[in-house]
Motif scaffolding. Sequence first.
Motif, PDB file in Angstrom:
ATOM      1  N   LYS A 180      -3.030   0.407  -3.987  1.00 54.07           N
ATOM      2  CA  LYS A 180      -2.662  -0.839  -3.328  1.00 54.07           C
ATOM      3  C   LYS A 180      -2.387  -1.930  -4.357  1.00 54.07           C
ATOM      4  CE  LYS A 180      -7.514  -2.251  -2.819  1.00 54.07           C
ATOM      5  NZ  LYS A 180      -8.610  -2.565  -1.871  1.00 54.07           N
TER       6      LYS A 180
ATOM      7  N   PHE B  11       0.840  -1.196   0.000  1.00 52.04           N
ATOM      8  CA  PHE B  11       0.000   0.000   0.000  1.00 52.04           C
ATOM      9  C   PHE B  11       0.879   1.251   0.000  1.00 52.04           C
ATOM     10  CE2 PHE B  11      -3.868  -2.290   1.281  1.00 52.04           C
ATOM     11  CZ  PHE B  11      -3.327  -3.426   1.872  1.00 52.04           C
TER      12      PHE B  11
ATOM     13  N   PHE C  48       3.765   7.277   2.850  1.00 55.82           N
ATOM     14  CA  PHE C  48       4.125   6.057   3.560  1.00 55.82           C
ATOM     15  C   PHE C  48       3.832   4.833   2.694  1.00 55.82           C
ATOM     16  CE2 PHE C  48       5.129   7.668   7.706  1.00 55.82           C
ATOM     17  CZ  PHE C  48       4.370   8.817   7.856  1.00 55.82           C
TER      18      PHE C  48
ATOM     19  N   PHE D 163       4.589  -0.175   8.448  1.00 55.68           N
ATOM     20  CA  PHE D 163       4.862   1.014   7.653  1.00 55.68           C
ATOM     21  C   PHE D 163       6.355   1.273   7.527  1.00 55.68           C
ATOM     22  CE2 PHE D 163       0.826   3.128   6.885  1.00 55.68           C
ATOM     23  CZ  PHE D 163      -0.026   2.487   7.767  1.00 55.68           C
ATOM     24  N   GLY D 164       6.721   1.900   6.419  1.00 55.32           N
ATOM     25  CA  GLY D 164       8.048   2.471   6.300  1.00 55.32           C
ATOM     26  C   GLY D 164       8.120   3.760   7.094  1.00 55.32           C
TER      27      GLY D 164
ATOM     28  N   LEU E 155      -5.500   6.541   1.394  1.00 53.18           N
ATOM     29  CA  LEU E 155      -4.983   5.512   0.508  1.00 53.18           C
ATOM     30  C   LEU E 155      -4.782   6.065  -0.896  1.00 53.18           C
ATOM     31  CD1 LEU E 155      -4.298   2.467   0.117  1.00 53.18           C
ATOM     32  CD2 LEU E 155      -6.684   2.179  -0.597  1.00 53.18           C
TER      33      LEU E 155
ATOM     34  N   TYR F 277       0.213   5.239   1.167  1.00 54.71           N
ATOM     35  CA  TYR F 277      -0.693   6.203   1.781  1.00 54.71           C
ATOM     36  C   TYR F 277      -0.035   7.579   1.751  1.00 54.71           C
ATOM     37  CZ  TYR F 277      -3.656   2.528   3.852  1.00 54.71           C
ATOM     38  OH  TYR F 277      -4.515   1.471   4.059  1.00 54.71           O
TER      39      TYR F 277
ATOM     40  N   THR G  11      -2.537  -6.018  -4.723  1.00 50.87           N
ATOM     41  CA  THR G  11      -3.123  -7.179  -4.045  1.00 50.87           C
ATOM     42  C   THR G  11      -2.980  -8.434  -4.898  1.00 50.87           C
ATOM     43  OG1 THR G  11      -5.293  -6.655  -4.953  1.00 50.87           O
ATOM     44  CG2 THR G  11      -4.766  -5.747  -2.799  1.00 50.87           C
TER      45      THR G  11
ATOM     46  N   GLY H  51      -2.911 -10.603   3.576  1.00 51.77           N
ATOM     47  CA  GLY H  51      -3.951 -10.142   2.663  1.00 51.77           C
ATOM     48  C   GLY H  51      -4.650  -8.886   3.104  1.00 51.77           C
ATOM     49  N   GLY H  52      -3.948  -8.082   3.882  1.00 52.57           N
ATOM     50  CA  GLY H  52      -4.537  -6.834   4.349  1.00 52.57           C
ATOM     51  C   GLY H  52      -5.370  -6.985   5.602  1.00 52.57           C
ATOM     52  N   ALA H  53      -5.450  -8.194   6.139  1.00 46.33           N
ATOM     53  CA  ALA H  53      -6.309  -8.432   7.297  1.00 46.33           C
ATOM     54  C   ALA H  53      -5.598  -8.183   8.623  1.00 46.33           C
ATOM     55  CB  ALA H  53      -6.838  -9.861   7.266  1.00 46.33           C
ATOM     56  N   ASP H  54      -4.302  -7.898   8.569  1.00 46.83           N
ATOM     57  CA  ASP H  54      -3.546  -7.661   9.794  1.00 46.83           C
ATOM     58  C   ASP H  54      -3.146  -6.195   9.877  1.00 46.83           C
ATOM     59  OD1 ASP H  54      -0.222  -8.538   8.613  1.00 46.83           O
ATOM     60  OD2 ASP H  54      -2.002  -7.901   7.512  1.00 46.83           O
ATOM     61  N   GLY H  55      -2.572  -5.852  11.013  1.00 48.89           N
ATOM     62  CA  GLY H  55      -2.050  -4.507  11.137  1.00 48.89           C
ATOM     63  C   GLY H  55      -0.919  -4.299  10.147  1.00 48.89           C
ATOM     64  N   LEU H  56      -0.858  -3.115   9.576  1.00 44.91           N
ATOM     65  CA  LEU H  56       0.144  -2.834   8.562  1.00 44.91           C
ATOM     66  C   LEU H  56       1.496  -2.509   9.187  1.00 44.91           C
ATOM     67  CD1 LEU H  56      -1.982  -0.589   6.167  1.00 44.91           C
ATOM     68  CD2 LEU H  56      -1.510  -3.032   5.977  1.00 44.91           C
TER      69      LEU H  56
END
Lengths: 117, 114
Positions: free
Chosen positions: B49, B34, B90, B104-105, B46, B36, B51, B97-102
């Motif tokens: 993304k 992703f 970011f 980030f850089g 956003l 942002y 996927t 699959g996007g279902a968890d916490g991201l």
Amino acid sequence: GAVVSQHPSWVICKSGTSVKIECRSLDFQATTMFWYRQFPKQSLMLMATSNEGSKATYEQGVEKDKFLINHASLTLSTLTVTSAHPEDSSFYICSAQGWGGSTDTQYFGPGTRLTVL
Amino acid sequence: AQSVTQLGSHVSVSEGALVLLRCNYSSSVPPYLFWYVQYPNQGLQLLLKYTSAATLVKGINGFEAEFKKSETSFHLTKPSAHMSDAAEYFCAVSDQGGADGLTFGKGTHLIIQP
């Protein structure tokens, strides 16, 4: 669509008091909400993940007794910072994911700036 | 565990010039990626993304990014910078699959010079 709001947008409190931050998904049902913390000029760090009706899962190093998270409904999660201290001052951002939006995308709220005096 | 590296904490370009923001990731499984954008004192919006579908992803505001597995990269580009593009960007990765916490850089601050 997929709008997330946070309230308040900023709060100033005295050391030792508790502060509650609300995160709402306005036009979709959020099965999962995430809470992040962002220090000035730094990246976001995940604090915890909450699923509706379940206890939150905290990341390593995050004090669960200090940062209380409740996700009682599909549109509302709250973060309570208990006995806040100046080192808790930060920008807190929530995100939500679920039905009505893309299930693989997190939609972020505008953030809450907490200043503890 | 996944990680994200954004090269360059600050990038400065002239208005009308090409924007290139670099992002490299590490993930043990096929990642979701992703980009942002964050404006001062605001949350994250956003941009686009990836996927696991098309490797060239087009996003909002004229931005696009290309997923290159061999280079483990997901660089963000825009052909012609506009003053309104000045913001913090970011890159983030998810390995569920996007279902968890991201994850980030550290972010890249984009400066647009007139």
